[in-house]
Scaffold this motif. Structure first.
Motif, PDB file in Angstrom:
ATOM      1  N   MET A   1       0.845  -1.193   0.000  1.00 15.03           N
ATOM      2  CA  MET A   1       0.000   0.000   0.000  1.00 15.03           C
ATOM      3  C   MET A   1       0.884   1.248   0.000  1.00 15.03           C
ATOM      4  N   ASN A   2       0.532   2.183  -0.828  1.00  9.74           N
ATOM      5  CA  ASN A   2       1.239   3.451  -0.902  1.00  9.74           C
ATOM      6  C   ASN A   2       1.025   4.223   0.397  1.00  9.74           C
ATOM      7  N   ILE A   3       2.074   4.842   0.910  1.00  9.75           N
ATOM      8  CA  ILE A   3       1.952   5.600   2.165  1.00  9.75           C
ATOM      9  C   ILE A   3       0.951   6.740   2.030  1.00  9.75           C
ATOM     10  N   LEU A   4       0.816   7.289   0.821  1.00  9.63           N
ATOM     11  CA  LEU A   4      -0.129   8.378   0.610  1.00  9.63           C
ATOM     12  C   LEU A   4      -1.575   7.924   0.786  1.00  9.63           C
ATOM     13  N   ASP A   5      -1.852   6.668   0.445  1.00  8.41           N
ATOM     14  CA  ASP A   5      -3.223   6.152   0.567  1.00  8.41           C
ATOM     15  C   ASP A   5      -3.735   6.206   2.004  1.00  8.41           C
ATOM     16  N   GLY A   6      -2.830   6.086   2.967  1.00 10.56           N
ATOM     17  CA  GLY A   6      -3.228   6.095   4.369  1.00 10.56           C
ATOM     18  C   GLY A   6      -3.343   7.480   4.974  1.00 10.56           C
ATOM     19  N   MET A   7      -2.993   8.507   4.224  1.00  7.32           N
ATOM     20  CA  MET A   7      -3.040   9.877   4.745  1.00  7.32           C
ATOM     21  C   MET A   7      -4.455  10.435   4.735  1.00  7.32           C
ATOM     22  N   THR A   8      -4.718  11.348   5.661  1.00  7.46           N
ATOM     23  CA  THR A   8      -5.993  12.065   5.664  1.00  7.46           C
ATOM     24  C   THR A   8      -5.979  13.084   4.533  1.00  7.46           C
ATOM     25  N   ASP A   9      -7.146  13.625   4.227  1.00  5.00           N
ATOM     26  CA  ASP A   9      -7.215  14.667   3.204  1.00  5.00           C
ATOM     27  C   ASP A   9      -6.315  15.841   3.559  1.00  5.00           C
ATOM     28  N   TYR A  10      -6.309  16.229   4.829  1.00  7.01           N
ATOM     29  CA  TYR A  10      -5.509  17.379   5.256  1.00  7.01           C
ATOM     30  C   TYR A  10      -4.016  17.111   5.086  1.00  7.01           C
ATOM     31  N   GLU A  11      -3.599  15.897   5.392  1.00  9.94           N
ATOM     32  CA  GLU A  11      -2.190  15.535   5.213  1.00  9.94           C
ATOM     33  C   GLU A  11      -1.824  15.531   3.729  1.00  9.94           C
ATOM     34  N   LEU A  12      -2.726  15.041   2.905  1.00 11.35           N
ATOM     35  CA  LEU A  12      -2.474  15.035   1.457  1.00 11.35           C
ATOM     36  C   LEU A  12      -2.384  16.455   0.909  1.00 11.35           C
ATOM     37  N   VAL A  13      -3.261  17.333   1.369  1.00 13.39           N
ATOM     38  CA  VAL A  13      -3.225  18.727   0.930  1.00 13.39           C
ATOM     39  C   VAL A  13      -1.888  19.352   1.312  1.00 13.39           C
ATOM     40  N   ALA A  14      -1.458  19.121   2.549  1.00 10.13           N
ATOM     41  CA  ALA A  14      -0.173  19.676   2.996  1.00 10.13           C
ATOM     42  C   ALA A  14       0.974  19.129   2.155  1.00 10.13           C
ATOM     43  N   SER A  15       0.936  17.858   1.852  1.00  5.20           N
ATOM     44  CA  SER A  15       1.980  17.242   1.037  1.00  5.20           C
ATOM     45  C   SER A  15       1.979  17.826  -0.370  1.00  5.20           C
ATOM     46  N   TYR A  16       0.795  17.997  -0.945  1.00  6.75           N
ATOM     47  CA  TYR A  16       0.699  18.584  -2.283  1.00  6.75           C
ATOM     48  C   TYR A  16       1.155  20.037  -2.272  1.00  6.75           C
ATOM     49  N   GLU A  17       0.763  20.744  -1.224  1.00 10.10           N
ATOM     50  CA  GLU A  17       1.143  22.146  -1.077  1.00 10.10           C
ATOM     51  C   GLU A  17       2.673  22.292  -1.057  1.00 10.10           C
ATOM     52  N   ASN A  18       3.334  21.270  -0.543  1.00  9.65           N
ATOM     53  CA  ASN A  18       4.797  21.279  -0.458  1.00  9.65           C
ATOM     54  C   ASN A  18       5.463  20.661  -1.689  1.00  9.65           C
ATOM     55  N   GLY A  19       4.683  20.411  -2.750  1.00 10.35           N
ATOM     56  CA  GLY A  19       5.276  19.996  -4.006  1.00 10.35           C
ATOM     57  C   GLY A  19       5.134  18.536  -4.393  1.00 10.35           C
ATOM     58  N   ASN A  20       4.456  17.716  -3.596  1.00  9.60           N
ATOM     59  CA  ASN A  20       4.294  16.306  -3.918  1.00  9.60           C
ATOM     60  C   ASN A  20       3.057  16.122  -4.804  1.00  9.60           C
ATOM     61  N   ASP A  21       3.250  16.073  -6.127  1.00 14.14           N
ATOM     62  CA  ASP A  21       2.136  15.963  -7.064  1.00 14.14           C
ATOM     63  C   ASP A  21       1.352  14.663  -6.902  1.00 14.14           C
ATOM     64  N   SER A  22       1.995  13.623  -6.432  1.00 19.73           N
ATOM     65  CA  SER A  22       1.307  12.342  -6.233  1.00 19.73           C
ATOM     66  C   SER A  22       0.208  12.454  -5.179  1.00 19.73           C
ATOM     67  N   ALA A  23       0.378  13.366  -4.238  1.00 24.00           N
ATOM     68  CA  ALA A  23      -0.635  13.560  -3.198  1.00 24.00           C
ATOM     69  C   ALA A  23      -1.945  14.028  -3.816  1.00 24.00           C
ATOM     70  N   PHE A  24      -1.864  14.892  -4.828  1.00 18.73           N
ATOM     71  CA  PHE A  24      -3.097  15.360  -5.453  1.00 18.73           C
ATOM     72  C   PHE A  24      -3.778  14.255  -6.236  1.00 18.73           C
ATOM     73  N   ASP A  25      -3.001  13.332  -6.795  1.00 18.88           N
ATOM     74  CA  ASP A  25      -3.597  12.188  -7.493  1.00 18.88           C
ATOM     75  C   ASP A  25      -4.502  11.399  -6.554  1.00 18.88           C
ATOM     76  N   ILE A  26      -4.069  11.235  -5.301  1.00 15.68           N
ATOM     77  CA  ILE A  26      -4.879  10.508  -4.304  1.00 15.68           C
ATOM     78  C   ILE A  26      -6.119  11.320  -3.951  1.00 15.68           C
ATOM     79  N   ILE A  27      -5.957  12.631  -3.785  1.00 16.61           N
ATOM     80  CA  ILE A  27      -7.100  13.503  -3.490  1.00 16.61           C
ATOM     81  C   ILE A  27      -8.141  13.388  -4.602  1.00 16.61           C
ATOM     82  N   LEU A  28      -7.684  13.474  -5.837  1.00 17.93           N
ATOM     83  CA  LEU A  28      -8.590  13.380  -6.984  1.00 17.93           C
ATOM     84  C   LEU A  28      -9.306  12.037  -7.001  1.00 17.93           C
ATOM     85  N   LYS A  29      -8.550  10.981  -6.785  1.00 22.54           N
ATOM     86  CA  LYS A  29      -9.118   9.629  -6.792  1.00 22.54           C
ATOM     87  C   LYS A  29     -10.198   9.477  -5.715  1.00 22.54           C
ATOM     88  N   ARG A  30      -9.961  10.064  -4.546  1.00 23.82           N
ATOM     89  CA  ARG A  30     -10.919   9.960  -3.435  1.00 23.82           C
ATOM     90  C   ARG A  30     -12.218  10.702  -3.701  1.00 23.82           C
TER      91      ARG A  30
END
Length: 196
Positions: A1-30
């Motif tokens: 399992m990808n570590i991003l899959d286990g993150m909350t929406d807020y954690e994913l937003v913070a990760s994306y905000e800091n430049g991790n484009d993969s985090a937004f892919d998970i947000i979109l998928k959700r």
């Protein structure tokens, strides 16, 4: 399992905000299915729904990257609010806005029954009931159906619904009351049996 899959929406937003484009892919998928269903439900045209859906996530991307997203409330409600505003803009631009009168009703329908987890069969039956009710919403006036969608499918409070749709809490409650009355009539008219 990808570590991003286990993150909350807020954690994913913070990760994306800091430049991790993969985090937004998970947000979109959700959130893509619900946001798209919401938009299509209100505009009734796939091409228009596609455009509004894409613009919703484009605006979300810009807001997050420009550090304008505030972690107050549910992330999904924030996305729906963006989509809702775009829908309103579209309806204004096309001259398709309807005015709905304000209704004032008591707040006795604020209580909603929360179901505990049951057997697999009961879970399947509840999901079928949700799908049946979702189809019945097509027979309701749009303001009533919208309140039901936001309340029961997005789990928003009446205050959040009122704020998002630009009406008073009493109007949102009134729309829900009429929606429930009309749904009850439809269930009786078509002799639908629900497991709830």
């Amino acid at each position: 399992m990808n570590i991003l899959d286990g993150m909350t929406d807020y954690e994913l937003v913070a990760s994306y905000e800091n430049g991790n484009d993969s985090a937004f892919d998970i947000i979109l998928k959700r959130h893509q299915d619900y946001v798209y269903s919401y938009v299509l439900f209100l505009v009734h045209q796939r091409d228009t729904a596609d455009d509004i859906f894409q613009e919703t996530f484009t605006r979300a991307i810009i807001a997050i990257r420009n550090h304008h997203y505030q972690t107050t409330g549910k992330f999904s409600a924030w996305l729906i609010r963006i989509a809702h505003n775009l829908i309103i803009d579209h309806l204004r631009d096309t001259g398709n806005c309807n005015v709905v009168p304000t209704e004032n009703f008591s707040q006795d329908i604020l209580n909603s029954k929360r179901h505990s987890e049951g057997s697999h069969e009961s879970t399947v039956m509840k999901e079928q009931d949700r799908e049946t009710l979702r189809h019945l919403l097509d027979y309701l006036p749009e303001p009533q159906a919208e309140v039901v969608m936001l309340r029961f499918y997005e789990d928003m409070s009446f205050k959040e619904i009122a704020d998002m749709t630009g009406v008073s809490i009493n109007t949102a409650l009134g729309r829900m009351r009429y929606a429930l009355i009309n749904l009850r009539k439809l269930i009786q008219q078509y002799n639908i049996s629900l497991a709830v």
